[in-house]
Design an enzyme around this catalytic site. Sequence first.
Site, PDB file in Angstrom:
ATOM      1  N   ARG A   1       0.840  -1.184   0.000  1.00  0.00           N
ATOM      2  CA  ARG A   1       0.000   0.000   0.000  1.00  0.00           C
ATOM      3  C   ARG A   1       0.883   1.244   0.000  1.00  0.00           C
ATOM      4  O   ARG A   1       1.983   1.232   0.545  1.00  0.00           O
ATOM      5  CB  ARG A   1      -0.880   0.038   1.246  1.00  0.00           C
ATOM      6  CG  ARG A   1      -2.054  -0.918   1.208  1.00  0.00           C
ATOM      7  CD  ARG A   1      -2.980  -0.715   2.398  1.00  0.00           C
ATOM      8  NE  ARG A   1      -2.376  -1.132   3.644  1.00  0.00           N
ATOM      9  CZ  ARG A   1      -1.865  -0.324   4.551  1.00  0.00           C
ATOM     10  NH1 ARG A   1      -1.865   0.995   4.378  1.00  0.00           N
ATOM     11  NH2 ARG A   1      -1.343  -0.787   5.666  1.00  0.00           N
TER      12      ARG A   1
ATOM     13  N   TYR B   1      -1.170  -3.610  -7.028  1.00  0.00           N
ATOM     14  CA  TYR B   1      -1.000  -4.343  -5.764  1.00  0.00           C
ATOM     15  C   TYR B   1      -2.309  -4.338  -4.953  1.00  0.00           C
ATOM     16  O   TYR B   1      -2.966  -3.284  -4.834  1.00  0.00           O
ATOM     17  CB  TYR B   1       0.137  -3.726  -4.923  1.00  0.00           C
ATOM     18  CG  TYR B   1       0.067  -4.240  -3.500  1.00  0.00           C
ATOM     19  CD1 TYR B   1       0.527  -5.518  -3.183  1.00  0.00           C
ATOM     20  CD2 TYR B   1      -0.548  -3.498  -2.496  1.00  0.00           C
ATOM     21  CE1 TYR B   1       0.385  -6.017  -1.902  1.00  0.00           C
ATOM     22  CE2 TYR B   1      -0.694  -4.002  -1.215  1.00  0.00           C
ATOM     23  CZ  TYR B   1      -0.224  -5.262  -0.923  1.00  0.00           C
ATOM     24  OH  TYR B   1      -0.383  -5.768   0.339  1.00  0.00           O
TER      25      TYR B   1
ATOM     26  N   LYS C   1      -9.590  -1.952   1.651  1.00  0.00           N
ATOM     27  CA  LYS C   1      -9.247  -0.767   2.437  1.00  0.00           C
ATOM     28  C   LYS C   1     -10.012   0.469   1.943  1.00  0.00           C
ATOM     29  O   LYS C   1     -10.404   1.313   2.742  1.00  0.00           O
ATOM     30  CB  LYS C   1      -7.742  -0.511   2.377  1.00  0.00           C
ATOM     31  CG  LYS C   1      -6.893  -1.682   2.835  1.00  0.00           C
ATOM     32  CD  LYS C   1      -7.168  -2.064   4.269  1.00  0.00           C
ATOM     33  CE  LYS C   1      -6.193  -3.125   4.752  1.00  0.00           C
ATOM     34  NZ  LYS C   1      -6.507  -3.569   6.117  1.00  0.00           N
TER      35      LYS C   1
ATOM     36  N   HIS D   1     -11.053  -1.475  11.415  1.00  0.00           N
ATOM     37  CA  HIS D   1      -9.961  -2.359  11.002  1.00  0.00           C
ATOM     38  C   HIS D   1      -9.813  -3.443  12.085  1.00  0.00           C
ATOM     39  O   HIS D   1      -8.870  -3.424  12.865  1.00  0.00           O
ATOM     40  CB  HIS D   1      -8.683  -1.517  10.878  1.00  0.00           C
ATOM     41  CG  HIS D   1      -7.542  -2.199  10.230  1.00  0.00           C
ATOM     42  ND1 HIS D   1      -6.238  -1.779  10.386  1.00  0.00           N
ATOM     43  CD2 HIS D   1      -7.476  -3.273   9.406  1.00  0.00           C
ATOM     44  CE1 HIS D   1      -5.433  -2.565   9.691  1.00  0.00           C
ATOM     45  NE2 HIS D   1      -6.151  -3.475   9.100  1.00  0.00           N
TER      46      HIS D   1
ATOM     47  N   SER E   1      -1.068  -3.360  11.403  1.00  0.00           N
ATOM     48  CA  SER E   1      -0.439  -4.386  10.571  1.00  0.00           C
ATOM     49  C   SER E   1       0.773  -4.964  11.314  1.00  0.00           C
ATOM     50  O   SER E   1       1.398  -4.277  12.116  1.00  0.00           O
ATOM     51  CB  SER E   1       0.030  -3.779   9.244  1.00  0.00           C
ATOM     52  OG  SER E   1      -1.023  -3.045   8.659  1.00  0.00           O
TER      53      SER E   1
ATOM     54  N   CYS F   1       0.904  -7.361  13.602  1.00  0.00           N
ATOM     55  CA  CYS F   1       0.706  -7.767  14.995  1.00  0.00           C
ATOM     56  C   CYS F   1      -0.013  -9.112  15.083  1.00  0.00           C
ATOM     57  O   CYS F   1      -0.487  -9.503  16.151  1.00  0.00           O
ATOM     58  CB  CYS F   1      -0.088  -6.715  15.754  1.00  0.00           C
ATOM     59  SG  CYS F   1       0.828  -5.197  16.045  1.00  0.00           S
TER      60      CYS F   1
ATOM     61  N   ASP G   1      -9.885  -9.028   9.138  1.00  0.00           N
ATOM     62  CA  ASP G   1      -9.320  -7.699   8.863  1.00  0.00           C
ATOM     63  C   ASP G   1     -10.304  -6.550   9.079  1.00  0.00           C
ATOM     64  O   ASP G   1      -9.890  -5.486   9.507  1.00  0.00           O
ATOM     65  CB  ASP G   1      -8.805  -7.667   7.411  1.00  0.00           C
ATOM     66  CG  ASP G   1      -7.861  -6.507   7.134  1.00  0.00           C
ATOM     67  OD1 ASP G   1      -7.048  -6.179   8.011  1.00  0.00           O
ATOM     68  OD2 ASP G   1      -7.944  -5.924   6.036  1.00  0.00           O
TER      69      ASP G   1
ATOM     70  N   ARG H   1       1.579 -12.166  -0.464  1.00  0.00           N
ATOM     71  CA  ARG H   1       0.217 -12.370   0.040  1.00  0.00           C
ATOM     72  C   ARG H   1      -0.453 -13.617  -0.504  1.00  0.00           C
ATOM     73  O   ARG H   1      -0.132 -14.080  -1.602  1.00  0.00           O
ATOM     74  CB  ARG H   1      -0.645 -11.176  -0.388  1.00  0.00           C
ATOM     75  CG  ARG H   1      -0.204  -9.850   0.196  1.00  0.00           C
ATOM     76  CD  ARG H   1      -0.710  -9.687   1.587  1.00  0.00           C
ATOM     77  NE  ARG H   1      -0.220  -8.478   2.239  1.00  0.00           N
ATOM     78  CZ  ARG H   1      -0.905  -7.816   3.159  1.00  0.00           C
ATOM     79  NH1 ARG H   1      -2.101  -8.221   3.525  1.00  0.00           N
ATOM     80  NH2 ARG H   1      -0.383  -6.764   3.752  1.00  0.00           N
TER      81      ARG H   1
HETATM   82  C1  OXD Z   1      -3.028  -4.080   6.183  1.00  0.00           C
HETATM   83  C2  OXD Z   1      -3.614  -5.178   5.395  1.00  0.00           C
HETATM   84  O1  OXD Z   1      -2.001  -3.525   5.779  1.00  0.00           O
HETATM   85  O2  OXD Z   1      -4.601  -5.767   5.866  1.00  0.00           O
HETATM   86  O3  OXD Z   1      -3.580  -3.752   7.220  1.00  0.00           O
HETATM   87  O4  OXD Z   1      -3.136  -5.459   4.285  1.00  0.00           O
HETATM   88 MN    MN Z   2      -5.440  -4.800   7.547  1.00  0.00          MN
END
Ligand code: OXD
Ligand code: MN
Length: 591
Positions: free
Chosen positions: A78, A206, A215, A235, A257, A259, A284, A376
């Site tokens: 991102r 991406y 997102k 989130h 992210s 964690c 997520d 991913r």
């Molecule tokens: C993030 C994702 O970056 O879920 O939070 O990809």
């Molecule tokens: Mn996320």
Amino acid sequence: MDHADFGKCRSTNSTLNQWVADQAALLQPDRVFWCDGSPAEKDFLTEDAVRQGVLIRLDQKKLPGCYYHRSNPNDVARVEHCTFICTPRAEEAGPTNNWAAPAEMYEKLKGLCRGAMKGRTMYVVPYLMGPPGSPLAKVGVELTDSIYVALSMRVMTRMGELALRHLGDGKDFNRGLHTMLDVNPERRFICHFPQDNTIISVGSAYGGNVLLGKKCLALRIGSWLAREEGWLAEHMLILGVESPQGEKTWIAAAFPSACGKTNFAMMVPPAHYKGWKIWTVGDDIAWMKPGKDGRLRAINPEAGYFGVVPGTSLKSNPNAVATIQRDTIYTNVALTPDLDVWWEGKDGPPPAEALDWQGRKWTPASPSKAAHPNSRFAAPMTNNPCLAPEADDPEGVPISAIIFGGRRSTTVPLISQAFNWTHGVYLGATMGSEMTAAAVGGAGQVRRDPMAMLPFCGYHMGDYFAHWLNMRSKIERLPRIFYVNWFRKNAKDEFLWPGFGENMRILKWIVDRCHGRAEADETALGWMPRLGEIDLEGLPDSTRERLREALAIKAEEWRQEVHAQDDLFIKLRSRLPKQLTENRDLLISRL
Ligand code: OXD
Ligand code: MN
């Protein structure tokens, strides 16, 4: 079936059809392909993607339905610095977002988009976020010139005819436009126009930038809509804890992210927790709205997982390992000569040789990583062995607890419980997490990431906190709010808590607190478990002492912490609700 059988427009929605026609006139694709979401269409598009070299078919005996994709090496994550919230006034977007004036940004994007799909196909991807029939579900339509995006949206959302049926003749759908252009970071913009329910993403291919349901719609536009309509777009993962007696307690949890959100959402309890089970609703994103029963009801708007691959193993997440054996699109991992995939942290020995995420020859002696750290998987949630049947419930699941947490090697105790909703909002608002070595800014530095929404809140963060505080009066039976830190270390740099499946022990306390069954002590930080309240059965004797350390409150660390929190508060001061500064002052006086 013949080529001509696919891609036909079956929409009778004149608003939608006109919008698609207008965009096609601007982008000038050679062909417009309407996705219907059928299995036959999936096969057809997959074949086409393989033929074009966009996907590589993996060993279908070992990994049925799995494919491999490499993105452009300049396009692997991102891009927050290219992400814009376009509202009439900069103040609405707030100081934590990049802002641009809508008219100017539309003009610039129009220039970039004119003729951008010449020689390409424009896929029209109607999709539904949320279970069919849910009062919380929303329809989006993404136009894209990437076949990879069209196929990934099929995994990540409920895509196709079903979304068109949900929309009917309505005009209320998110308008999403994506074109890769020439995948040039200089021409990369991820733009949100909340007043128009519109997203335009150019110059990237991406996932986080281009799977617009995730997102962009579910969080940035979603948070804007949520404030207008009186709900929460967060989130957060959603999980259920089932006891041996069959009692199910639903929990939403926000972590920045890196964690371990996906791991937590799919956790397997330790062996001696016989009869206990964790159920995943989402890993997520949570959309939450007060239900008719007075409880906060949560749905996962997504239908798949777009998870980080490296580190996924039987130890870290056995359910994810099972999930990604079928019907999965792998992006930027390593490819072995026998058409299998590999990544750092995968179970078993590394392959003798492979092609790395950039397609270069790689061996275990190579100095670089085989898989990109942000490689991913996109996998359907229905593959998850612990998928909650309630994940499809249109009413959502009733949330009893909300957990906030970050990665902190010091200061923040393993677990505490907020005194009340307002205090809980303060805890979420002041959340921080240490950046990992891979992130710019340097390892160990704490970045404030309120409610893990810093990169995803579509409006002024001060207004966002006010919205959270206002929700208190809209929810009759408020969830309890907790704050966790799995990552605290001792002076020898060792983790004080074993983490992973052992987090079940902390979850158990949380569940018991929700049902009024566990004791707690009032401390400066909130309610905290008495030592004997956390089950340690089956763990080494040393754990008890470590737990004591993990729960310790060090006044000096907290003085620094409160001071550090002020940076964010000062930044947001023009719209910061006074309840938050009051809570900070109360904390200082308790300390
Ligand atoms: C993030 C994702 O970056 O879920 O939070 O990809
Ligand atoms: Mn996320």
